[in-house]
Design a protein around this motif. Structure first.
Motif, short mmCIF file in Angstrom:
data_model
loop_
_atom_site.label_atom_id
_atom_site.label_comp_id
_atom_site.label_asym_id
_atom_site.label_seq_id
_atom_site.Cartn_x
_atom_site.Cartn_y
_atom_site.Cartn_z
N UNK A 230 0.65 -1.36 0.01
CA UNK A 230 -0.10 0.00 0.06
C UNK A 230 0.84 1.20 -0.08
N UNK A 231 0.70 2.19 -0.90
CA UNK A 231 1.21 3.39 -1.04
C UNK A 231 0.28 4.59 -0.56
N UNK A 232 -0.64 4.87 -1.22
CA UNK A 232 -1.59 6.03 -0.74
C UNK A 232 -3.05 5.42 -0.70
N UNK A 233 -3.75 6.27 0.10
CA UNK A 233 -5.20 6.16 0.28
C UNK A 233 -5.96 7.27 0.08
N UNK A 234 -6.72 7.62 -1.31
CA UNK A 234 -7.29 8.65 -1.87
C UNK A 234 -8.86 8.59 -1.74
#
Length: 556
Positions: A230-234
């Motif tokens: 997981x890198x980003x949550x948008x």
């Protein structure tokens, strides 16, 4: 010449003297009814309608001031489901009526809930290939991102090798590599731009697939990541969800597409309007509630969204049902399963009407049966009218009952009841609490037998009901509590037995009256009555041993 001044002086003295004599020494005029003044027929107690007098005064039972009944008016009637009031009583009670008629049934439902983001537009950005994050364009949560713009740059040997193969191939082979690049996370635009990408470029941009707000970031520049990490949550905050819980009684009013107004303390004075987009068909078995979702547009204000994520708020749903027959909510009295209203009739009469109710609005309630269109229902003063009607039914004097109307079994039931009532009164007259607690339980079966014997006499039904309600003479902790229980029982017993004392062969019972019951029973009227066996000396159960002979016999 002196005559004129003398005349003027005489007039100046005579006129004031004549006025003074006329106003101070004239004979009092006989009282006479002025022209147009109404004639008073009699005076009547508002609380006990059978108490009447030809002179002003107070009710002999409750002490309330008697109300005049004028010529052409109908006084209060005792008993039944109709209460008749004089015009003066209508004014005293401030009786107001409203017409029952079809109206749109308006209702506002209010709910508390939470502002959440649209789960359908919530994305987690993961690494498609392993590699090292060389640069971050977004390095904090809360940052606004735009679809297609870079989030970070990654160095991945696997991805770099695939890009070089794409540039070196043509035809179908290039198409196959392009498909593999798509699987590695590149967008069609990035793939199309690879031929122009410098050959010495070692990194590839990770683009945002959606526009929105970064709600979580879990990487740093220089960090090595693996495929699937997981890198980003948008989240897209342009449209928010307001989620609240609705209970079973709310569901008939709610439907998809209804407008909802939402307010929140974080944006004071502003109302956000949305529509119901979803009602969860699954109820929580514990709370008996389900979730309702409202979709709210969330505009930008000075570069920030007006509604923040996970705020608490309040929702108002304004509803308008089609026209139905309604009455004001204040007109309905409901104690237990039965709802009643009072309908105005001619001549100052008000009739008690049971009604069947439907949906309840903010100000009006739907009436399914019981009243008709055009009926005038009482909205103010109905509680006092209902109390008056109950007292009329319970304490109205019953006409004399001849002994021939009672069978031998009926007369035996009456005698047994009188003996039980006499025993209770005698125990209190002796201040004997133990005797009262022994005699009290015998009253219940005696009362039940009496009610069974007299159930065929409809005129005794109100008095029997009052007696049945007061028959529970439980074990008392002291004499004060015993006399408090005894008072309503004794009052109801006297009301029931009074007609039998007036018959052709009076029952073997006598009634006595105490002039100061309120001294020992708080809240009771001054006067109270009790029954004794015929031929016994007065024994006052209220005053006890100290004033056992206080009171007087009441003649039939």
């Amino acid at each position: 010449m002196k005559t004129l001044p003398a005349i003027l002086l005489t007039l100046a003295l005579a006129v004031p003297a004549t006025w003074f004599a006329a106003h101070h020494f004239s004979a009092p005029a006989a009282p006479a009814m002025q022209s147009g003044e109404r004639k008073i027929l009699y005076y009547q107690s508002a609380m006990h309608p059978w108490v009447k007098s030809d002179k002003p005064g107070r009710c002999t039972i409750c002490g309330m001031q008697l109300t005049p009944v004028y010529e052409g008016e109908k006084g209060l009637e005792a008993g039944g489901n109709v209460v008749s009031l004089s015009q003066s009583m209508v004014q005293v009670l401030h009786v107001q009526t409203v017409e029952a008629r079809p109206r749109p049934l308006a209702k506002t439902l209010t709910f508390a809930g939470m502002v959440d983001d649209d789960a359908r537009r919530h994305r987690i950005i993961s690494a498609y290939v392993e590699g090292r994050v060389e640069k971050l364009f977004i390095n904090h949560h809360g940052a606004e991102v735009v679809e297609g713009k870079p989030l970070a740059e990654i160095y991945s040997p696997t991805l770099l090798q695939a890009e070089r193969e794409y540039r070196s191939l043509t035809g179908e082979l290039r198409t196959n590599v392009a498909l593999r690049l798509r699987q590695m996370g590149l967008s069609p635009k990035q793939i199309a731009a690879l031929p122009q990408k410098p050959s010495d470029a070692l990194t590839t941009e990770i683009l945002s697939p959606v526009s929105g707000t970064v709600v979580n970031d879990e990487i740093f520049a220089g960090q090595y990541v693996t495929a699937g990490q997981k890198l980003f949550e948008i989240a897209d905050f342009s449209t928010m969800w307001f989620v609240f819980r609705a209970y079973e009684q709310d569901i008939p009013w709610l439907k998809i597409g209804q407008a909802v107004e939402v307010t929140t303390p974080s944006v004071p004075g502003r109302i956000f309007t949305g529509t119901i987009g979803f009602i969860d068909p699954n109820f929580d078995p514990v709370t008996r509630a389900t979730q309702v979702r409202v979709e709210l547009p969330n505009p930008l204000v000075d570069g920030n969204r007006a509604l923040l994520h996970r705020l608490y708020g309040d929702a108002s749903v304004h509803l308008d049902a089609p026209e139905v027959l309604t009455v004001p909510r204040s007109a309905v009295m409901q104690t237990g399963p039965e709802a009643v209203v009072y309908v105005e009739r001619d001549g100052g009469a008000y009739e008690r009407k049971p009604v069947k109710l439907g949906r309840r609005g903010d100000e009006f309630v739907e009436v399914l049966s019981g009243v008709e269109k055009g009926d005038k229902v009482v909205t103010n003063g109905n509680l006092l009218i209902d109390g008056q009607a109950e007292m009329n039914r319970s304490f109205a004097p019953v006409p004399a009952m001849p002994s021939s109307a009672l069978t031998v079994a009926d007369q035996k039931a009456v005698e047994s009841f009188v003996k039980a009532a006499d025993a209770v009164a005698a125990s209190l007259a002796k201040d004997d609490l133990a005797a009262f607690n022994l005699a009290g339980p015998a009253v219940m079966p005696a009362t039940e037998a009496l009610a069974a014997a007299l159930k065929g006499h409809a005129e005794l039904a109100p008095a029997l009901k009052s007696l049945s309600d007061a028959r529970h003479l439980h074990r008392a902790p002291d004499l004060a509590a015993a006399r408090k229980m005894f008072h309503p029982f004794s009052t109801a017993a006297v009301a029931l037995l009074e007609p039998m004392r007036k018959g052709d062969k009076p029952a073997a019972v006598e009634v006595f009256e105490c002039p100061m019951v309120n001294k020992v029973v708080p809240g009771a009227p001054k006067k109270g009555r009790w029954v004794q066996l015929a031929g016994t000396e007065i024994r006052n159960p209220y005053m006890g041993v100290e004033m056992s002979d206080c009171g007087a016999k009441v003649q039939p």
